[in-house]
Design an enzyme around this catalytic site. Sequence first.
Site, PDB file in Angstrom:
ATOM      1  N   ASP A   1       0.732  -1.333   0.092  1.00 56.28           N
ATOM      2  CA  ASP A   1       0.072  -0.006  -0.099  1.00 56.28           C
ATOM      3  C   ASP A   1       0.828   1.101  -0.076  1.00 56.28           C
ATOM      4  O   ASP A   1       1.980   1.196   0.331  1.00 56.28           O
ATOM      5  CB  ASP A   1      -0.728  -0.079   1.249  1.00 56.28           C
TER       6      ASP A   1
ATOM      7  N   ASP B   1     -10.721   2.129  -3.390  1.00 55.15           N
ATOM      8  CA  ASP B   1     -11.179   1.814  -2.131  1.00 55.15           C
ATOM      9  C   ASP B   1     -12.628   1.904  -2.254  1.00 55.15           C
ATOM     10  O   ASP B   1     -13.371   1.369  -1.044  1.00 55.15           O
ATOM     11  CB  ASP B   1     -10.751   2.958  -1.056  1.00 55.15           C
TER      12      ASP B   1
HETATM   13  C1  DGJ Z   1      -5.912   2.023   1.980  1.00 50.68           C
HETATM   14  C2  DGJ Z   1      -6.239   0.801   1.199  1.00 50.68           C
HETATM   15  O1  DGJ Z   1      -6.746   1.184  -0.055  1.00 50.68           O
HETATM   16  C3  DGJ Z   1      -7.291   0.004   1.973  1.00 50.68           C
HETATM   17  O2  DGJ Z   1      -7.648  -1.186   1.002  1.00 50.68           O
HETATM   18  C4  DGJ Z   1      -6.495  -0.599   3.287  1.00 50.68           C
HETATM   19  O3  DGJ Z   1      -5.622  -1.404   2.984  1.00 50.68           O
HETATM   20  C5  DGJ Z   1      -6.123   0.708   3.920  1.00 50.68           C
HETATM   21  N1  DGJ Z   1      -5.374   1.530   3.099  1.00 50.68           N
HETATM   22  C6  DGJ Z   1      -5.468   0.321   5.308  1.00 50.68           C
HETATM   23  O4  DGJ Z   1      -4.832   1.494   5.914  1.00 50.68           O
END
Ligand code: DGJ
Length: 734
Positions: free
Chosen positions: A479, A549
Amino acid sequence: MPIKFDSATQAFAISSAKFSYLLQVLPSGHLAHVYWGAPIEATSIPHALVTNLDRAFSPVPDVERRGFSLDTLPQELPSYGNSDFRSSAVQVQRTDGSTVSNLRYKEHRIFAGKPGLEGLPATYVEDDSEATTLEIDLYDDLSGLTATLSYSVFESVGALTRSVRLTNGGTESLNLDRVLSASVDFRSDDYEFLHLTGAWARERDLYRTPLRPGGQWVESRRGASGHDHNPFFALVSKGAGENHGEAYGFNLVYSGSFIAGAEVAQYLTTRAQVGINPFDFNWLLEPGESFQAPEAVLVYSASGLGEMSRTFHQLYRTRLVRGQWRDRERPVLINSWEASYFKIDEATIMKLARTAAKAGIELLVMDDGWFGHRDNDHTSLGDWYVHPEKFPNGLEPLARQINDLGMTFGLWFEPEMVSPDSDLYRAHPDWCLHVPGRSRTQARQQLILDLSRTDVQDAIIQMVGDILSTVPIAYVKWDMNRNMTEIGSALLPPERQRETAHRYMLGLYRVLETITARFPEVLFESCSGGGGRFDPGILYYMPQTWTSDNTDAISRLNIQHGTSFAYPAASMGAHVSASPNHQVGRETSLEIRGAVALAGNFGYEMDLNELSEQELEIVAQQVALCKEVRGLVQTGDFYRLKSPFEGNETAWMFVSSNQREALAIHVKVLSRANAPLSWLKFQGLDAGLQYEVTPVLPASEPIIIGGDVLMNVGLRTNHGGHDFDAHVWRLKAV
Ligand code: DGJ
């Protein structure tokens, strides 16, 4: 031979079954662009290049040749300062302060295969017969600068790649202000500009506007490709659709700040360009040094946008993505994020895993919250040791228990970041990007580690490597949750500070190259707050990216549809999440959520323990269906049948390369009383074959229908009288 050189005319012809691309060295030594489009036999077209055109206010660099101006000449690598006022591809400053260069042909090489780009991701060949490469050296006498243009044609795929390498062969330092990867001059402005634009949780909406005089650019200044624009655009002939009209696609194999777009000049010619964003970029090139610009992928389609996308997909699926997972079916996963966010511990993870295992889910991914003292997003990035209270037994026993359930174990990392509240930051406050004396702007309470530094790169490799080598981890979610501010490095001298953002990318690529090579069996999924770094550069290292997301099935129609213009389904993470949805509050059925997620790398992102027995049965059926069709989704040809950007319905289709198998997904968003008849015409099938069409959602008896009927009459889609209605069919030739 896909690349020919005609010494009489000094012309180069690059060709494949899908396109021809022609260029020519002029008597002046300048490299002219002659043609790009549908395949033609000719290697040169004298009348296409009007080199003597006496235009007012177009200066003439050679007094002996009145009418010859670079301002009107279609070129391959335009530079600034001697008669071309249009957007340049290269701008270099000498020690005397001048920024003029005059690049002219020196020599060229044509050879089988395609070399890699030093330190950068790029498409590749497995056998030299797959691509042919042309390298042309252009030379500037005064500065000693050589620009090497590389063109590689993937003949069977029908794609062209371009890049530029600048080498300082002189005796003085050079400052590179602008080094774009590709520049193509079109003879008219008869096109529309198509690009993918959005924001966090609504990435890659499709925008299409007629070209107009002046520049029209999309760009990132974020130090990442970003949620808001993608390093992809296309010039499409007016009115072009999925199956008709011309499309010229451009995509940059790079994950940092970029610029992409077109400039329509005074005589209504169009210059399309893509490359590293020159904004706040500079590179000091000492004598003997080279600078390699990233690769641009160029795709031409004479038969619409669908064909353009399928060419990108095939190239990326087969010759951009690497490693063991390129050709393997991707596991159905359950991710802990929307199930319990930071509230995870051994008991909650195991409870989720047990329920998931019963439904046939193959991989449990433990997301954020497992390390340091990470109980919220204010702390601990950089402290990659297991959270002592949540996992007192460590990660290894947890992974083993999950393995005992017949599942593999995956783990979330955000290795490029550091929380100010972390042991790492307290020990190394200078390890983040920063400018002395300026405040360190935080985003999501975090700072960015300075990956331009080798010591920081090595520390990340060590931290991640230690965990991957001690815990049985099959998958990593990598991430990255903020963009760059105060872009400076403690180790670079003042004259190199503006190299920091690109050096960061080179450092990131080195880290990813090292880790993915050391752990080849691990499946890596990239993420940046969802799809904030969805680009071909990242796909070279990590075969899939978390698309957004936003997990709402209806929002995902647009997000996945837009993404598909350049990127294959096999690159898109797509999960079923809870209803009401956590991002938009919308309530949808489990069925429609499953249908939309089926068009990507399928998984779940919800607390399965909150589902009823009946819902868990549906989950088990969805998982079973995914396992049957995922090979087709990952490797089949993709057809966009109906667009969410144009109406109330979306439909997609995957067809196997032998056309004997297909999967079609149709979603109607809002219900309409007494609606007119609606038909879905399929594509990509064999008109001469009969297909057994099995409705799997909602399930009913198969019927036999000819490919010709399915493609010309279609199926009627006036389904149920409710909003958010999804249908899925499987097709098999009989
Ligand atoms: C952002 C990501 O896009 C989410 O799926 C998740 O992993 C969060 N970060 C966790 O902090």
